[in-house]
Design a protein around this motif. Structure first.
Motif, PDB file in Angstrom:
ATOM      1  N   PRO A   4       0.803  -1.231   0.000  1.00  0.00           N
ATOM      2  CA  PRO A   4       0.000   0.000   0.000  1.00  0.00           C
ATOM      3  C   PRO A   4       0.836   1.282   0.000  1.00  0.00           C
ATOM      4  O   PRO A   4       0.292   2.370  -0.207  1.00  0.00           O
ATOM      5  CB  PRO A   4      -0.817  -0.106   1.296  1.00  0.00           C
ATOM      6  N   GLN A   5       2.145   1.150   0.224  1.00  0.00           N
ATOM      7  CA  GLN A   5       3.004   2.334   0.252  1.00  0.00           C
ATOM      8  C   GLN A   5       3.740   2.574  -1.076  1.00  0.00           C
ATOM      9  O   GLN A   5       4.285   3.661  -1.292  1.00  0.00           O
ATOM     10  CB  GLN A   5       4.056   2.194   1.366  1.00  0.00           C
ATOM     11  N   LEU A   6       3.781   1.595  -1.940  1.00  0.00           N
ATOM     12  CA  LEU A   6       4.652   1.682  -3.111  1.00  0.00           C
ATOM     13  C   LEU A   6       4.274   2.824  -4.051  1.00  0.00           C
ATOM     14  O   LEU A   6       5.148   3.521  -4.577  1.00  0.00           O
ATOM     15  CB  LEU A   6       4.663   0.347  -3.859  1.00  0.00           C
ATOM     16  N   GLU A  38      23.670  -0.210  -0.932  1.00  0.00           N
ATOM     17  CA  GLU A  38      24.827   0.655  -1.162  1.00  0.00           C
ATOM     18  C   GLU A  38      24.504   2.077  -0.720  1.00  0.00           C
ATOM     19  O   GLU A  38      23.356   2.529  -0.813  1.00  0.00           O
ATOM     20  CB  GLU A  38      25.200   0.668  -2.648  1.00  0.00           C
ATOM     21  N   GLY A  39      25.530   2.777  -0.256  1.00  0.00           N
ATOM     22  CA  GLY A  39      25.390   4.193   0.041  1.00  0.00           C
ATOM     23  C   GLY A  39      24.515   4.504   1.235  1.00  0.00           C
ATOM     24  O   GLY A  39      24.265   3.668   2.098  1.00  0.00           O
ATOM     25  N   GLU A  40      24.030   5.755   1.257  1.00  0.00           N
ATOM     26  CA  GLU A  40      23.183   6.206   2.359  1.00  0.00           C
ATOM     27  C   GLU A  40      21.796   5.587   2.264  1.00  0.00           C
ATOM     28  O   GLU A  40      21.305   5.296   1.169  1.00  0.00           O
ATOM     29  CB  GLU A  40      23.073   7.728   2.356  1.00  0.00           C
ATOM     30  N   LEU A  41      21.169   5.444   3.429  1.00  0.00           N
ATOM     31  CA  LEU A  41      19.888   4.760   3.494  1.00  0.00           C
ATOM     32  C   LEU A  41      18.906   5.526   4.373  1.00  0.00           C
ATOM     33  O   LEU A  41      19.298   6.141   5.368  1.00  0.00           O
ATOM     34  CB  LEU A  41      20.061   3.357   4.086  1.00  0.00           C
ATOM     35  N   VAL A  42      17.650   5.466   3.998  1.00  0.00           N
ATOM     36  CA  VAL A  42      16.557   5.834   4.885  1.00  0.00           C
ATOM     37  C   VAL A  42      15.863   4.530   5.233  1.00  0.00           C
ATOM     38  O   VAL A  42      15.336   3.842   4.361  1.00  0.00           O
ATOM     39  CB  VAL A  42      15.570   6.813   4.216  1.00  0.00           C
ATOM     40  N   LEU A  43      15.878   4.185   6.500  1.00  0.00           N
ATOM     41  CA  LEU A  43      15.356   2.900   6.946  1.00  0.00           C
ATOM     42  C   LEU A  43      13.970   3.074   7.552  1.00  0.00           C
ATOM     43  O   LEU A  43      13.771   3.910   8.432  1.00  0.00           O
ATOM     44  CB  LEU A  43      16.283   2.287   7.992  1.00  0.00           C
ATOM     45  N   VAL A  44      13.023   2.284   7.074  1.00  0.00           N
ATOM     46  CA  VAL A  44      11.685   2.240   7.648  1.00  0.00           C
ATOM     47  C   VAL A  44      11.349   0.770   7.861  1.00  0.00           C
ATOM     48  O   VAL A  44      11.315  -0.005   6.909  1.00  0.00           O
ATOM     49  CB  VAL A  44      10.639   2.897   6.731  1.00  0.00           C
ATOM     50  N   GLY A  45      11.118   0.400   9.101  1.00  0.00           N
ATOM     51  CA  GLY A  45      10.849  -0.994   9.406  1.00  0.00           C
ATOM     52  C   GLY A  45       9.694  -1.142  10.371  1.00  0.00           C
ATOM     53  O   GLY A  45       9.522  -0.317  11.280  1.00  0.00           O
ATOM     54  N   ALA A  46       8.906  -2.190  10.184  1.00  0.00           N
ATOM     55  CA  ALA A  46       7.777  -2.484  11.056  1.00  0.00           C
ATOM     56  C   ALA A  46       8.058  -3.760  11.837  1.00  0.00           C
ATOM     57  O   ALA A  46       8.465  -4.770  11.256  1.00  0.00           O
ATOM     58  CB  ALA A  46       6.489  -2.642  10.241  1.00  0.00           C
ATOM     59  N   SER A  47       7.865  -3.696  13.153  1.00  0.00           N
ATOM     60  CA  SER A  47       8.020  -4.855  14.019  1.00  0.00           C
ATOM     61  C   SER A  47       9.426  -5.443  13.847  1.00  0.00           C
ATOM     62  O   SER A  47      10.417  -4.773  14.135  1.00  0.00           O
ATOM     63  CB  SER A  47       6.919  -5.866  13.724  1.00  0.00           C
ATOM     64  N   PHE A 203      -1.279   6.703   6.887  1.00  0.00           N
ATOM     65  CA  PHE A 203       0.113   6.307   7.071  1.00  0.00           C
ATOM     66  C   PHE A 203       0.980   6.873   5.952  1.00  0.00           C
ATOM     67  O   PHE A 203       2.072   7.408   6.206  1.00  0.00           O
ATOM     68  CB  PHE A 203       0.235   4.788   7.112  1.00  0.00           C
ATOM     69  N   ASN A 204       0.517   6.776   4.716  1.00  0.00           N
ATOM     70  CA  ASN A 204       1.295   7.282   3.585  1.00  0.00           C
ATOM     71  C   ASN A 204       1.509   8.786   3.682  1.00  0.00           C
ATOM     72  O   ASN A 204       2.590   9.288   3.355  1.00  0.00           O
ATOM     73  CB  ASN A 204       0.605   6.934   2.271  1.00  0.00           C
ATOM     74  N   ALA A 205       0.495   9.514   4.129  1.00  0.00           N
ATOM     75  CA  ALA A 205       0.637  10.956   4.286  1.00  0.00           C
ATOM     76  C   ALA A 205       1.693  11.279   5.344  1.00  0.00           C
ATOM     77  O   ALA A 205       2.521  12.180   5.164  1.00  0.00           O
ATOM     78  CB  ALA A 205      -0.704  11.581   4.659  1.00  0.00           C
ATOM     79  N   ALA A 206       1.669  10.535   6.446  1.00  0.00           N
ATOM     80  CA  ALA A 206       2.655  10.764   7.501  1.00  0.00           C
ATOM     81  C   ALA A 206       4.060  10.389   7.036  1.00  0.00           C
ATOM     82  O   ALA A 206       5.031  11.106   7.312  1.00  0.00           O
ATOM     83  CB  ALA A 206       2.272   9.965   8.737  1.00  0.00           C
ATOM     84  N   LEU A 207       4.159   9.279   6.312  1.00  0.00           N
ATOM     85  CA  LEU A 207       5.480   8.823   5.859  1.00  0.00           C
ATOM     86  C   LEU A 207       6.067   9.765   4.820  1.00  0.00           C
ATOM     87  O   LEU A 207       7.247  10.131   4.904  1.00  0.00           O
ATOM     88  CB  LEU A 207       5.370   7.404   5.298  1.00  0.00           C
ATOM     89  N   THR A 208       5.279  10.178   3.842  1.00  0.00           N
ATOM     90  CA  THR A 208       5.802  11.083   2.822  1.00  0.00           C
ATOM     91  C   THR A 208       6.129  12.448   3.408  1.00  0.00           C
ATOM     92  O   THR A 208       7.109  13.090   2.990  1.00  0.00           O
ATOM     93  CB  THR A 208       4.819  11.227   1.642  1.00  0.00           C
ATOM     94  N   GLY A 209       5.357  12.889   4.405  1.00  0.00           N
ATOM     95  CA  GLY A 209       5.695  14.128   5.089  1.00  0.00           C
ATOM     96  C   GLY A 209       7.006  14.021   5.835  1.00  0.00           C
ATOM     97  O   GLY A 209       7.819  14.957   5.821  1.00  0.00           O
ATOM     98  N   PHE A 210       7.225  12.898   6.452  1.00  0.00           N
ATOM     99  CA  PHE A 210       8.487  12.660   7.149  1.00  0.00           C
ATOM    100  C   PHE A 210       9.649  12.638   6.158  1.00  0.00           C
ATOM    101  O   PHE A 210      10.684  13.286   6.370  1.00  0.00           O
ATOM    102  CB  PHE A 210       8.390  11.319   7.899  1.00  0.00           C
ATOM    103  N   LEU A 211       9.483  11.932   5.056  1.00  0.00           N
ATOM    104  CA  LEU A 211      10.561  11.824   4.061  1.00  0.00           C
ATOM    105  C   LEU A 211      10.871  13.158   3.409  1.00  0.00           C
ATOM    106  O   LEU A 211      12.016  13.418   3.028  1.00  0.00           O
ATOM    107  CB  LEU A 211      10.187  10.792   2.995  1.00  0.00           C
TER     108      LEU A 211
END
Length: 214
Positions: A4-6, A38-47, A203-211
């Protein structure tokens, strides 16, 4: 898990690695995923993914630009949670993925979750062998306390939970977020342990706002 986030993340390079079968410890999992990226990462993980993301941050902090934890606490298992894992392990060993799903259904999703969502989560839950489930349980059970890792993380962080999460109640999650210097906290109404699936639009609105702020 992240379907649902893709679409919302179409402007980003997104990788959703399968975590099961990567070793005997959360540090094994983290090292394995880091070796594939590779390189820099933004990590998002559940549980389990959140615990892996914290371990990745501890191992290679310079590579982690931002960190998102969904239903994942920073501390180690308490004695009570550790004892509960023993019961869950016995359940898996006797009944496999089907028995685990039956015991977890109302902890993962609200009782009135749509049939379609329940079917999708059940399908994912059953796509695990008994050995993979036991391994993952032991990995979670034996993970180290990463509270210092989160508190010392200098980048943006997001701590998110469902308002009805029985594993990581919002009041506890908010305290964890307050310990990180640049963390924000979000609790999602109408969700238990899987807010990205139960409330995907919010959730997508919160995640994209964070990113957008990374």
């Amino acid at each position: 898990m992240w379907d649902p986030q893709l679409e919302a993340l179409r402007d980003y390079e997104v990788v959703t690695p399968r975590l099961y079968g990567r070793g005997r410890t959360i540090d094994d999992y983290a090292a394995s995923v880091l070796a594939e990226a590779e390189g820099e990462l933004v990590l998002v993980g559940a549980s389990l993914g959140g615990y892996t993301a914290l371990a990745m941050t501890q191992q290679e902090p310079a590579r982690v630009r931002a960190l998102g934890l969904v239903g994942a606490r920073a501390d180690a298992d308490s004695p009570e949670r550790h004892a509960g894992r023993a019961e869950t392990k016995a359940l898996i060993e006797s009944g496999g993925a089907e028995a685990l799903w039956a015991s977890m259904r109302l902890k993962l999703l609200l009782e009135d979750a749509s049939d379609d969502l329940v079917d999708r989560v059940r399908e994912q839950a059953l796509d695990r062998s008994r050995e993979e489930l036991v391994e993952a349980l032991e990995v979670i059970r034996d993970r180290a306390d990463r509270s210092d890792t989160l508190a010392g993380f200098a980048g943006p962080a997001l701590v998110a939970v469902g308002e009805g999460d029985p594993f990581f109640p919002p009041e506890e999650a908010q305290q964890v977020a307050h310990a990180a210097p640049r963390a924000r906290f979000r609790a999602f109404a109408g969700a238990r342990h899987l807010p990205n699936l139960e409330q995907p639009d919010e959730f997508n609105a919160a995640l994209t706002g964070f990113l957008a702020d990374v």
